[in-house]
Design an enzyme around this catalytic site. Sequence first.
Site, PDB file in Angstrom:
ATOM      1  N   GLY A 216       0.822  -1.202   0.000  1.00 26.68           N
ATOM      2  CA  GLY A 216       0.000   0.000   0.000  1.00 26.68           C
ATOM      3  C   GLY A 216       0.859   1.257   0.000  1.00 26.68           C
ATOM      4  CB  SER A 217       0.098   4.628   1.270  1.00 28.06           C
ATOM      5  OG  SER A 217      -1.083   4.794   0.504  1.00 28.06           O
TER       6      SER A 217
END
Length: 488
Positions: A216-217
Amino acid sequence: MNKPLRRVAIFCGLLIFALLVRDNWLQFVRADELNANPKNKRVQIERYSNERGNIIVDGKPITGSVDSGDNFYAFKRTYIDGPMWAPVTGYASQAFDANQLEKIEDGILTGNDDRLFFDRTLSMFTGQKKKGGDVVTTLNGAAQKAAFNGLGNKTGAVVAIEPSTGKILALASTPSYDPGSFAGYHDKDAQAWQALEKDKNKPKMNRALREIYPPGSVFKVVTAAAALESGKVTDINAATDTPEGWKIPLSTVPMKNQHGGCENASLNEALRISCNSVFAKLGDDVGRDKMLETAEKFGFNAEQFTPVRSAASVYDKNADRGGNALSSIGQFNTATTPLQMAMVTAAIANDGKLMKPYMVDQLTAPNLDIIKKTEPEEMSRPLSQKNAQLIQQMMENVVEKGTGGNAAVGMDGVKVGGKTGTAQHGEKNAKRPYAWFISYARTAQGSPVAVAVIVEDSQGTDRGDISGGGLAAPIAKAVMKAVLKSKS
C-alpha cells in the site's frame, strides 16, 4: 599355489577391496549426507546428549537446557519468554528437528562445529563435559518486548533495524508459539506440534521474514526515491502536473484519492496526505525500468539472509504501464516482507546507504572466546545523501503535520519520520485491509532505529477504523522509544 586356490584368493581380495571402497565411500563421501538424513536418529540423539549452548540477548541467555529424563536424549531445550523470541530463535526439538537460528547455528550450539575442535579435545583431557558455544544476537530486549506487547492479540509483525550498521533490533511476529512446548520426545510434545500444525492462524509462520504483503502507501517512499533519483522531481515543494482525475494508463479508470487537495500537489504534500494520483503518475513518468531499478537497490526481488532466510519481496519486472502505475502506489503485484520495508526506511534514515541486515553479532566458544564476529556490510546505495535527506523532510512532515502523528515520541532532540499505509487486498478488496507504518527516529548523532510494522488483522476493530496511523504507528512509537531509552 594351485589354480583353484589362486582364484579363491583373488576373489576374496576383490571382496576385501570392495568392502574398503564401500566403507570409505560411506565414511568420507556420503558422511555429510547421511548425517543430515532426518531418518538418522543417531544425529538427533547426539545433538541432545550434552548441554546445548545458548542464544544470547543483551548479554543474557533466552534459552537453556534441562535434564530430559529420557534414556536416549539427555538434555531438552528450554526457552525464556518463548513466544516472544520464537521468530528469532526458532525451535530445537528432539522429535521435530530444528529451524531458524537453532538450525543454522546448530554446529556451534551443539559443540560439533569444526571451529570448536580444540575445545572438544581439551575437554577429553580435563574430564569436563562437552558443551556447545553461544550465539550472541544483535537484538534489543526492550525493543523486542515493546514490539511483541504492542502487537498483543493482533496478527502482524514488527522489524526494527539500526540503520548505520544493519543490526536487527527487534523481530516480532504474532500470533506466536512456545518452542518449548514440543522440545521433548513424548506424547505431549507430539500433541503440541500437531495442534500448531492444524492452527488456521499459522502461529509458526515467521511473518516478519517469510510472509509477503501488499505494501500500500508505505511503498510511496520508494516511488519518491525513484522520482528524485531520475530527476523527474527536483523540488519537493513545487507543484506537480497532476489532475485530480488522473487516469491509469491503458485504462479509462481515474485514480481515486482518499483526501482532497491532491490536484497538482507537491511531492512533499502528496506524501503528507498520501495522494494516490500523484505517486501513480510519478511512477508512470519515471517508467517501469527505473522504478524496478530503484526497488531492487532497496532489496526487492531478492531473498535476504539474516542469517535466517527472508522471502523475496516483489516488484513486477514485466508490468505494463497501467500495472507499473499501480505498483508505484503499492498495489498490483507489489508485495513485501516487513523486513524489506524496514530496510527501505533504514536506507532513507541512513542518508541513502543501505546496510545488510543481520541478527547474529558473534559466535563464541564455551570459554567465551570469539569464533566469529559479524562486521557491518554496505549492501547498496538506493539514493543519494541529498535525496535521502529530502525524503527525511517529507517523512518528518507526515509525523508533524500529517497522518503519522501517533508515532511522535515526544523526546527532546528527537525527530521522527514516518509513512502510513492501508493496503487493500482480496478479491475486489473484500478482505480486511492491512495497516502499515514505517518510521525512524533521528537525533543529532544520527538515526539509531528504523521500524516497519504491519497489523494484518485486528480483532474487534471496525473495517473503517483500520489505518496505519491508528493501529501500527503506536507500536512503532513504543519500539523507537525503547531503543532511544536504551541508548540514553
